[in-house]
Design an enzyme around this catalytic site. Structure first.
Site, PDB file in Angstrom:
ATOM      1  N   CYS A  24       0.835  -1.190   0.000  1.00  0.00           N
ATOM      2  CA  CYS A  24       0.000   0.000   0.000  1.00  0.00           C
ATOM      3  C   CYS A  24       0.877   1.249   0.000  1.00  0.00           C
ATOM      4  CB  CYS A  24      -0.935   0.013   1.207  1.00  0.00           C
ATOM      5  SG  CYS A  24      -0.116   0.313   2.780  1.00  0.00           S
ATOM      6  N   CYS A 107      -3.067  -4.588   1.223  1.00  0.00           N
ATOM      7  CA  CYS A 107      -1.612  -4.497   1.325  1.00  0.00           C
ATOM      8  C   CYS A 107      -1.027  -5.820   1.792  1.00  0.00           C
ATOM      9  CB  CYS A 107      -1.221  -3.380   2.282  1.00  0.00           C
ATOM     10  SG  CYS A 107       0.563  -3.234   2.521  1.00  0.00           S
ATOM     11  N   CYS A 110       0.931  -4.667   5.605  1.00  0.00           N
ATOM     12  CA  CYS A 110       0.135  -4.225   6.766  1.00  0.00           C
ATOM     13  C   CYS A 110      -1.244  -4.862   6.800  1.00  0.00           C
ATOM     14  CB  CYS A 110       0.028  -2.709   6.801  1.00  0.00           C
ATOM     15  SG  CYS A 110      -1.082  -1.997   5.546  1.00  0.00           S
ATOM     16  N   ASP A 332     -10.996  -6.850  64.343  1.00  0.00           N
ATOM     17  CA  ASP A 332     -11.981  -7.923  64.268  1.00  0.00           C
ATOM     18  C   ASP A 332     -13.383  -7.333  64.191  1.00  0.00           C
ATOM     19  OD1 ASP A 332      -9.998  -9.812  64.401  1.00  0.00           O
ATOM     20  OD2 ASP A 332     -10.101 -10.002  66.583  1.00  0.00           O
TER      21      ASP A 332
END
Length: 551
Positions: A24, A107, A110, A332
């Site tokens: 491309c 392409c 890519c 606690d």
């Protein structure tokens, strides 16, 4: 330099070769080492036409001397457009089909990422994921299929042969990476639409991920060379250990690579804001409220917890997707935390809203305090991740103060407990208590009781104030835990003792910083009126409990 592109005559053969190989326009710029960001941001069709013109490629034009003369200097892509517009004959139809075929080419390197995912339409698709967040800048991260790196190496190998014929030198490290080129384009588009800068570093990250199942097999040959691909970050370094010859040694992996028939697919768009940390101190006034949700064998034992009462308003205000709660120690379920409270910090994960003024944080603190009479929060503030570390620094070297209501089996007089006031820095050894052995490793911990102060109540009860090393198990020091804590109060008093009530009066950790109370809040007690520490114990409180009945 050709037109708007920084290309020279020596680049012409490589541009021709890459066009023929199916690259491309933007990948051609990368292989030509073009680092001018504005070149990549050009309209893709215009960029393609300019490169084709530069490479001096020619398409078959329509017949006729006048048309030939008219279009002599028109770039190839524009010739095609003109022919399509004229249309109507067989030649025009063929040219139109040829143009559509050209535009659909994907392409070879890519796989379409730099072709079809870099326009304004895609940028708007990304923006739709951002609208629920508040941010002043962003950083874009891209996750690409691993095979893109393999294809790039193989394509670079075939291009390098041509370059060597032309006595040129080009290194793989000189090529602009797909990720970098992609960010140059999308950063600009997103920034323009949002009006916020796209930076290299930001508190807000937008991640775009792609996949391409068709070419997943491109990476299989790497298993032959013993490479384990854990992710895209380490993949490039791993790939660099494979020679270009090895990449093309198998017939399935030709150089240049074969053209794909499908585009890369968008896998995900993720938004992530760095965590926001909120710190403060809390008081707990209830003896039936655990610090964290109390679940035993999958069954919830208490309706709520300190953690939930604090974090629910925070999660709502910050629109966070989760949290992590931590504190300087824990009490606690039947222990109150009074005085200046216990330091805590909440890590809010992926908050959609992260900017709050001091006044807004104070209003949030009031919202928490009004939600329940069982707790109260003070000094609420936004802090950094590094600051949270101060809460845990030297934790066992800190001191804590307690007040306990003690029962004795043997009747006592006031002078029987006076000796406790004289004991200083008593060293004790505590084996992991039986009640926490299921979640704590078995060990013997050395602790120090710094001071004690006894106040007589009646023949079987007295109040004992203690200042101890942080991490001391007070209940076990009082009743001995079947001899697992030595010495203990039973040893000192020469009688069985037990603890009926316990309050934490101070946690001596100088963090987070104190936030001054507004004028309207000054003078207000941190303890609900009906639970004030000076209130005498009820008959239920001081009834005699057999050893261990509270645990």
């Amino acid at each position: 330099i050709h037109g708007m592109l920084p290309l020279k005559e020596k680049d012409r053969p490589i541009v021709r070769a890459l066009l023929d190989a199916g690259c491309c326009a933007r990948c051609i710029l990368r292989f030509c080492c073009v680092s001018l960001q504005s070149a990549y941001r050009q309209n893709y069709e215009d960029l393609t036409c300019e490169l084709q013109s530069f490479a001096d490629t020619r398409e078959t034009s329509i017949s006729g001397d006048s048309a030939e003369k008219e279009q002599q200097d028109v770039p190839p892509c524009k010739k095609i457009r003109l022919d399509i517009e004229k249309g109507g004959d067989e030649d025009g139809k063929d040219v139109k089909e040829s143009a559509e075929k050209t535009e659909s080419n994907i392409c070879v390197v890519c796989l379409g990422v730099l072709q079809h995912f870099c326009d304004k339409d895609f940028a708007k698709k990304v923006l739709r994921e951002l609208f629920s967040y508040e941010f002043h800048s962003l950083v874009l991260s891209v996750s690409l299929p691993a095979q893109l790196s393999v294809r790039e190496v193989r394509h670079f190998s075939s291009s390098s042969l041509l370059l060597r014929e032309k006595t040129m030198c080009l290194g793989k490290d000189d090529v602009i990476q797909v990720k970098e080129a992609y960010k140059w384009i999308l950063h600009s588009l997103v920034s323009q639409e949002l009006g916020v800068p796209a930076l290299a570093k930001s508190l807000f990250e937008v991640s775009v991920g792609f996949k391409h199942p068709e070419t997943d097999g491109d990476c299989h040959f790497l298993c032959i060379h013993g490479l384990c691909l854990q992710g895209a970050v380490d993949f490039g370094a791993s790939l660099s250990t494979i020679t270009l010859t090895q990449c093309g040694s198998n017939r399935k992996f030709s150089c240049p690579p074969k053209r794909p028939t499908t585009l890369c697919a968008l896998q995900e768009i993720q938004c992530l804001h760095v965590p926001v940390f909120v710190a403060g101190r809390y008081n707990k006034f209830s003896r039936t409220l655990p610090q964290t949700p109390w679940v035993i064998d999958g069954e919830r034992r208490m309706e709520s917890s300190v953690e939930e009462l604090i974090t629910a308003p925070l999660l709502s205000a910050f629109q966070a997707e989760g949290f992590n709660f931590s504190s300087s120690g824990r009490e606690d379920v039947d222990v109150r935390t009074l005085g200046n409270g216990r330091p805590f910090a909440v890590e809010l994960l992926n908050p959609h809203k992260a900017q709050f003024s001091t006044e807004e944080v104070h209003q949030l603190q009031e919202t928490i305090n009004k939600s329940s009479s069982k707790i109260r929060v003070r000094d609420l503030q936004i802090v950094t991740r590094e600051a949270v570390g101060h809460m845990k620094e030297g934790e066992e070297e800190k001191t804590k103060s307690y007040c306990a209501l003690i029962w004795t089996q043997r009747p006592i007089e006031e002078n029987d407990i006076e000796f406790l006031n004289d004991i200083k820095d008593l060293n004790i050894a505590q084996k992991t208590p039986l009640r926490v052995l299921h979640r704590r490793p078995l060990a013997v911990r050395q602790r120090v009781i710094h001071t004690m102060s006894a106040q007589y109540r009646d023949s079987h009860h007295f109040c004992l104030q203690l200042r101890t090393q942080a991490g001391t198990y007070i209940k076990e020091f009082v009743h001995g835990d079947f001899g697992r804590t030595r010495p203990n109060l039973c040893d000192l008093m020469k009688t069985e003792t037990d603890i009926l009530e316990l309050d934490v009066e101070s946690v001596d950790v100088d963090w987070p910083p104190v936030i001054p109370e507004p004028e309207s809040q000054k003078g207000r007690s941190s303890l609900p009126e009906h639970q004030h520490k000076d209130t005498p114990p009820s008959q239920e409180d001081i009834q005699c409990h057999p050893l261990g009945s509270l645990f």
